[in-house]
Design a protein around this motif. Sequence first.
Motif, PDB file in Angstrom:
ATOM      1  N   VAL A 176      -7.076   6.916 -28.418  1.00  0.00           N
ATOM      2  CA  VAL A 176      -7.598   6.791 -29.775  1.00  0.00           C
ATOM      3  C   VAL A 176      -8.959   7.468 -29.816  1.00  0.00           C
ATOM      4  O   VAL A 176      -9.866   7.071 -29.074  1.00  0.00           O
ATOM      5  CB  VAL A 176      -7.725   5.312 -30.200  1.00  0.00           C
ATOM      6  CG1 VAL A 176      -8.438   5.190 -31.536  1.00  0.00           C
ATOM      7  CG2 VAL A 176      -6.356   4.660 -30.254  1.00  0.00           C
ATOM      8  N   LEU A 225      -4.411   2.042 -23.015  1.00  0.00           N
ATOM      9  CA  LEU A 225      -5.128   2.340 -24.258  1.00  0.00           C
ATOM     10  C   LEU A 225      -6.472   2.928 -23.871  1.00  0.00           C
ATOM     11  O   LEU A 225      -7.280   2.273 -23.216  1.00  0.00           O
ATOM     12  CB  LEU A 225      -5.327   1.081 -25.099  1.00  0.00           C
ATOM     13  CG  LEU A 225      -6.187   1.251 -26.352  1.00  0.00           C
ATOM     14  CD1 LEU A 225      -5.528   2.221 -27.338  1.00  0.00           C
ATOM     15  CD2 LEU A 225      -6.440  -0.100 -27.007  1.00  0.00           C
ATOM     16  N   ALA A 247      -2.458   1.813 -32.565  1.00  0.00           N
ATOM     17  CA  ALA A 247      -2.021   2.132 -31.197  1.00  0.00           C
ATOM     18  C   ALA A 247      -0.802   1.324 -30.771  1.00  0.00           C
ATOM     19  O   ALA A 247      -0.160   1.642 -29.768  1.00  0.00           O
ATOM     20  CB  ALA A 247      -3.170   1.888 -30.219  1.00  0.00           C
ATOM     21  N   VAL A 270      -1.834   5.703 -24.961  1.00  0.00           N
ATOM     22  CA  VAL A 270      -2.323   6.074 -26.281  1.00  0.00           C
ATOM     23  C   VAL A 270      -3.830   6.304 -26.173  1.00  0.00           C
ATOM     24  O   VAL A 270      -4.558   5.443 -25.676  1.00  0.00           O
ATOM     25  CB  VAL A 270      -2.035   4.977 -27.327  1.00  0.00           C
ATOM     26  CG1 VAL A 270      -2.624   5.361 -28.681  1.00  0.00           C
ATOM     27  CG2 VAL A 270      -0.537   4.721 -27.439  1.00  0.00           C
TER      28      VAL A 270
END
Length: 152
Positions: free
Chosen positions: A98, A3, A86, A96
Motif C-alpha cells: 500500500v 502487508l 488490502a 499487498v
Amino acid sequence: MNLILWRHAEAEDQASSDLARQLTSRGRKQAQGIAKWLKARIDDDAVFLASPATRTIQTAEAFGDRYRVVDDLAPGNNAQAVLDAAGWPGGVAETVVVIGHQPTLGRVAALLLTGHETDWSIKKSGIWWFQSRTRSGDGQAVLRAVMNPDLL
C-alpha cells in the motif's frame, strides 16, 4: 498475508492542489532505493495499491507500472479503509503493498501492533512490513521489517 505500508517519497511543498504535489528529485531517488530493496524481497505476484495523489503514484512507479489507484487510500482516510482496501488479514493477494500517506499509515501500523489507532510516524519513502498469522486460534500481526531510505 504480507502487508507492506510504503509512505510516499519526499514531495514538493506546493502545487495547484494537495493531490497534484509531485516528488522532488530527492524523492525520486528515495523511491528508487526502496523499490530496489523491495524487488529483492517480494514475489512477482505482489499487488500494489496507490492513493490517487500524484506523489504516491510516482512512488509506486519506481517499482514499475503494476499498481492500481484506490480512492480509499487518499489523504485523510482512516486506518480501517487501508486495511479494507488490502483485504487484511486474508489479503487480496499474498503480498499487498500500500503506497499512501501520513498520518494514516502510521495509524495502521499502531492499530496492527497495539490494537489502537495512534499517531505513529513513518518516514518519507519508509516501509513497514507486516505479516498476518494465527496462533492458538488468534489472529496476530507480526512486524517483519522496517526500512527507511537513509539506511540503504
